[in-house]
Design a protein around this motif. Structure first.
Motif, PDB file in Angstrom:
ATOM      1  N   GLY A  77      -6.220   5.775  21.515  1.00 32.95           N
ATOM      2  CA  GLY A  77      -7.168   6.543  22.313  1.00 32.95           C
ATOM      3  C   GLY A  77      -7.210   7.995  21.879  1.00 32.95           C
ATOM      4  O   GLY A  77      -8.281   8.624  21.866  1.00 32.95           O
ATOM      5  N   GLY A 105      -6.028   9.820  30.888  1.00 32.51           N
ATOM      6  CA  GLY A 105      -6.469   9.954  29.506  1.00 32.51           C
ATOM      7  C   GLY A 105      -7.574   8.972  29.150  1.00 32.51           C
ATOM      8  O   GLY A 105      -8.573   9.336  28.519  1.00 32.51           O
ATOM      9  N   MET A 106      -7.423   7.714  29.569  1.00 32.36           N
ATOM     10  CA  MET A 106      -8.440   6.718  29.275  1.00 32.36           C
ATOM     11  C   MET A 106      -9.727   6.989  30.043  1.00 32.36           C
ATOM     12  O   MET A 106     -10.833   6.764  29.531  1.00 32.36           O
ATOM     13  N   ALA A 151      -2.596   3.931  23.743  1.00 36.90           N
ATOM     14  CA  ALA A 151      -2.584   5.360  24.041  1.00 36.90           C
ATOM     15  C   ALA A 151      -2.736   6.185  22.767  1.00 36.90           C
ATOM     16  O   ALA A 151      -3.530   7.132  22.708  1.00 36.90           O
ATOM     17  N   TYR A 190      -3.884  14.228  28.202  1.00 35.33           N
ATOM     18  CA  TYR A 190      -3.177  13.317  29.108  1.00 35.33           C
ATOM     19  C   TYR A 190      -2.555  12.136  28.368  1.00 35.33           C
ATOM     20  O   TYR A 190      -1.432  11.717  28.700  1.00 35.33           O
ATOM     21  N   LEU A 191      -3.231  11.617  27.373  1.00 34.98           N
ATOM     22  CA  LEU A 191      -2.638  10.509  26.622  1.00 34.98           C
ATOM     23  C   LEU A 191      -1.407  10.984  25.847  1.00 34.98           C
ATOM     24  O   LEU A 191      -0.465  10.210  25.644  1.00 34.98           O
ATOM     25  N   ASN A 211      -0.834   9.572  33.678  1.00 34.72           N
ATOM     26  CA  ASN A 211      -1.293  10.245  32.459  1.00 34.72           C
ATOM     27  C   ASN A 211      -2.107   9.298  31.592  1.00 34.72           C
ATOM     28  O   ASN A 211      -3.117   9.684  30.999  1.00 34.72           O
ATOM     29  N   TYR A 212      -1.658   8.042  31.520  1.00 30.72           N
ATOM     30  CA  TYR A 212      -2.385   7.043  30.725  1.00 30.72           C
ATOM     31  C   TYR A 212      -3.768   6.801  31.319  1.00 30.72           C
ATOM     32  O   TYR A 212      -4.788   6.848  30.610  1.00 30.72           O
TER      33      TYR A 212
END
Length: 255
Positions: free
Chosen positions: A172, A139-140, A169, A154-155, A135-136
């Protein structure tokens, strides 16, 4: 999960580093100020490559630690997830420094070489450390390819107590909300990033971003508080180099 607030705003398509934004808009003020602190995702990557690799290294250590801890509980599934993640993580790492960053981030997200991407890993291995960490990464990757809605999604699904990954996170998500022109949400997540951990890397960065967004929202006292904290507690940080200028602006606005 974060809530997306329309507020009558329709996001516009941006051309990388060349889009003209009207000077009298709130978004223009935020972008122009935050650009000085490398707020745009692509500038953040370019100026913080060493820090990103540190974060990636920390993430790998966390993943391996979780896998070892859960060896006799969810070992087979966790190991399978780690094997799937190896290729996607390779693409992500290459995207950080590669010339074809967008295509590499896409491979990290969607997969390649017969392996899952971060999106599928997050879904298929939900509940495992690898699924969480995916997920991290997802997200990034979405943040860096300007898909800000999915970056927030996602983050927001990533959970950690890590002193670096946690703030990054949250930050972001804040960066994504700035791009979506949801400034109150952006400030909220920058403040969460500040509260998540106190360290010399993430804290001054998100204090600076929070201060600029707070000033753009008319919260001058809060902006001054954040800028002064950088000056007092993080005088050796990059954000402190010209902080007197931002303190002066905040003081002038508050009067």
């Amino acid at each position: 999960m974060a809530t997306y607030k329309k507020r009558g705003y329709k996001p516009k398509t941006e051309k990388e580093k060349t889009e003209v934004i009207e000077d009298n808009s709130t978004t223009a003020e935020v972008f122009n100020t935050l650009d000085e602190g490398a707020n745009k995702a692509e500038l953040w990557v370019g100026k913080n490559q060493k820090g990103i690799f540190i974060i990636i290294g920390v993430a790998a250590v966390i993943l391996l630690g979780y896998l070892a801890y859960n060896k006799f509980i969810a070992g087979p599934k966790a190991e399978e997830a780690m094997n799937e993640m190896f290729t996607a993580q390779k693409y992500f790492n290459q995207a950080v420094t590669g010339e074809s960053a967008d295509s590499l981030y896409t491979l990290a997200l969607k997969g390649g070489e017969g392996k899952f991407g971060m999106v599928d890993i997050a879904s298929e291995y939900s509940g495992t450390p690898a699924g969480n960490l995916a997920n991290y990464y997802a997200g990034m990757a979405y943040l860096n390819t300007k898909d800000y809605t999915n970056a927030v999604k996602y983050l927001s699904d990533f959970t950690t107590d890590d002193a670096v990954l946690g703030p990054v996170a949250k930050g972001g998500i804040g960066d994504s909300f700035v791009q979506l022109n949801q400034l109150e949400d952006a400030l909220d997540y920058y403040e969460k990033a500040i509260s998540a951990s106190t360290n010399d890397y993430t804290t001054p960065m998100y204090l600076f971003k929070a201060g600029n967004v707070a000033q753009s929202l008319g919260q001058k006292d809060k902006a001054l508080q954040y800028f002064e904290r950088i000056q007092q507690e993080f005088s050796d940080s990059d954000q402190a180099k010209n902080i007197e200028v931002f303190i002066g602006r905040a003081e002038a606005s508050a009067n």
